[in-house]
Scaffold this motif. Structure first.
Motif, short mmCIF file in Angstrom:
data_model
loop_
_atom_site.label_atom_id
_atom_site.label_comp_id
_atom_site.label_asym_id
_atom_site.label_seq_id
_atom_site.Cartn_x
_atom_site.Cartn_y
_atom_site.Cartn_z
N GLU A 75 0.75 -1.27 0.00
CA GLU A 75 0.09 -0.05 -0.16
C GLU A 75 1.06 1.38 -0.14
O GLU A 75 0.23 2.16 -0.62
N TRP A 76 2.10 1.13 0.63
CA TRP A 76 2.71 2.52 0.89
C TRP A 76 4.17 2.52 0.12
O TRP A 76 4.69 1.77 -0.01
N SER A 77 4.26 3.84 -0.41
CA SER A 77 5.68 3.98 -1.13
C SER A 77 6.16 5.25 -0.68
O SER A 77 5.55 6.37 -0.38
N ILE A 78 7.43 5.79 -0.70
CA ILE A 78 8.19 6.81 -0.55
C ILE A 78 9.25 6.95 -1.71
O ILE A 78 9.65 5.92 -2.34
N GLY A 79 9.21 8.45 -1.87
CA GLY A 79 10.11 8.50 -3.30
C GLY A 79 10.48 9.87 -3.26
O GLY A 79 10.74 10.78 -2.37
N THR A 80 11.26 10.13 -4.32
CA THR A 80 11.84 11.48 -4.46
C THR A 80 11.62 12.25 -5.84
O THR A 80 11.52 11.26 -6.90
N GLU A 81 11.49 13.31 -6.18
CA GLU A 81 11.39 13.88 -7.46
C GLU A 81 12.23 14.94 -7.90
O GLU A 81 12.66 15.68 -6.86
N PHE A 82 12.48 15.01 -8.94
CA PHE A 82 13.36 16.17 -9.56
C PHE A 82 12.93 16.94 -10.68
O PHE A 82 12.38 16.11 -11.54
N GLU A 83 12.91 18.13 -10.83
CA GLU A 83 12.43 18.76 -12.27
C GLU A 83 13.57 19.89 -12.36
O GLU A 83 14.03 20.64 -11.72
N ALA A 84 13.78 19.82 -13.94
CA ALA A 84 14.47 20.96 -14.40
C ALA A 84 13.77 21.38 -15.45
O ALA A 84 13.04 20.69 -16.16
N LYS A 85 13.58 22.85 -15.34
CA LYS A 85 12.81 23.45 -16.27
C LYS A 85 13.51 24.62 -17.29
O LYS A 85 14.17 25.17 -16.43
N ARG A 86 13.30 24.81 -18.34
CA ARG A 86 13.98 25.64 -19.10
C ARG A 86 12.82 26.42 -19.98
O ARG A 86 11.91 26.01 -20.65
N GLU A 87 12.69 27.78 -19.62
CA GLU A 87 11.73 28.89 -20.41
C GLU A 87 12.41 29.36 -21.73
O GLU A 87 13.40 29.51 -21.59
N SER A 103 15.26 26.72 -14.14
CA SER A 103 14.93 26.50 -12.65
C SER A 103 14.94 24.94 -12.35
O SER A 103 14.79 24.17 -13.02
N PHE A 104 15.11 24.65 -10.82
CA PHE A 104 15.41 23.36 -10.54
C PHE A 104 14.69 23.24 -9.33
O PHE A 104 14.70 24.03 -8.45
N PHE A 105 14.06 22.03 -9.25
CA PHE A 105 13.25 21.74 -7.75
C PHE A 105 13.64 20.23 -7.66
O PHE A 105 13.83 19.29 -8.26
N LEU A 106 13.46 19.83 -6.13
CA LEU A 106 13.70 18.62 -5.66
C LEU A 106 12.99 18.49 -4.42
O LEU A 106 12.62 19.34 -3.53
N GLY A 107 12.24 17.01 -4.14
CA GLY A 107 11.43 17.02 -2.97
C GLY A 107 11.20 15.54 -2.73
O GLY A 107 11.15 14.95 -3.83
N PRO A 108 10.52 15.32 -1.56
CA PRO A 108 10.05 13.99 -1.32
C PRO A 108 8.56 13.74 -1.77
O PRO A 108 7.84 14.72 -1.79
N THR A 109 8.20 12.45 -1.72
CA THR A 109 6.72 12.08 -1.81
C THR A 109 6.33 10.74 -0.87
O THR A 109 7.41 10.20 -0.91
N LEU A 110 5.17 10.75 -0.79
CA LEU A 110 4.52 9.95 -0.09
C LEU A 110 3.24 9.29 -0.72
O LEU A 110 2.62 10.21 -0.90
N HIS A 111 3.08 8.02 -1.08
CA HIS A 111 1.96 7.69 -1.69
C HIS A 111 1.46 6.45 -0.69
O HIS A 111 1.93 5.54 -0.30
N TYR A 112 0.04 6.32 -0.97
CA TYR A 112 -0.63 5.31 -0.22
C TYR A 112 -1.83 4.84 -1.57
O TYR A 112 -2.48 5.80 -2.00
N ASP A 113 -1.92 3.52 -1.54
CA ASP A 113 -3.00 2.98 -2.53
C ASP A 113 -3.57 1.73 -2.08
O ASP A 113 -3.05 0.83 -1.64
N SER A 114 -4.93 1.96 -1.82
CA SER A 114 -5.84 1.20 -1.02
C SER A 114 -6.34 0.11 -2.01
O SER A 114 -6.92 -0.90 -1.72
N GLY A 115 -6.21 0.35 -3.28
CA GLY A 115 -6.73 -0.46 -4.26
C GLY A 115 -8.27 0.17 -4.78
O GLY A 115 -8.32 0.25 -5.82
#
Length: 161
Positions: A75-87, A103-115
């Motif tokens: 049911e549970w996952s943890i993760g991280t995401e990164f984004e690089a953006k050019r305008e 610009s650049f972004f970074l951060g954690p994620t938490l996910h729950y899936d019950s079905g």
């Protein structure tokens, strides 16, 4: 999950009297370690036409999003995401365009899936590595892109009806 590599193509047009937009995405996913580790990449091209004072302004952005998630349980996952953006000032594909800012972004994620439903909470912080590529005054301040938020928090809820 049955293929060696997940692939999706995405196209989203928008049309209005003073705004037009075309967003294209290439999405790649690879699952490893018996589906416990999920690696994903999104490559996004967004092109906008905005009418102001009778003339059309054209802008583009190119984004690279990278993510990794580890399923701790079914049911549970943890993760991280990164984004690089050019305008870009101008349309990236149809005309000569000039890069405006990175610009650049970074951060954690938490996910729950019950079905039956799923919930994802993510937070990202802008990294202080923004580049002023256009030379416009105040495009970046202290290494941060002036027109981008410093912090993002996103909550996604999906359910089967």
């Amino acid at each position: 999950t049955t293929q060696p590599l997940g692939l999706a193509l995405y196209l989203e047009p928008a049309y209005g009297p003073d705004h037009r937009e075309l967003e294209e995405k290439l999405i790649l996913q690879k699952n490893l370690f018996r589906q416990r580790l999920v690696l994903a990449t999104n490559i996004v091209l967004e092109q906008e036409w905005n009418r102001a004072a009778g003339s059309w302004q054209k802008n583009s952005e190119l984004r690279l999003l990278l993510g990794a998630a580890w399923w701790m349980s079914p049911e549970w996952s943890i993760g991280t995401e990164f984004e690089a953006k050019r305008e870009y000032d101008g349309l990236l594909i149809w005309q000569k365009s000039a890069p405006a800012a990175d610009s650049f972004f970074l951060g954690p994620t938490l996910h729950y899936d019950s079905g039956e439903y799923s919930l994802t909470l993510g937070a990202m912080a802008q990294l202080p590595f923004a580049a002023n590529l256009s030379g416009q005054p105040n495009e970046t301040v202290g290494g941060f892109a002036h027109e981008e938020e410093r912090y993002r928090v996103q909550l996604n809820f999906e359910c089967d009806l």
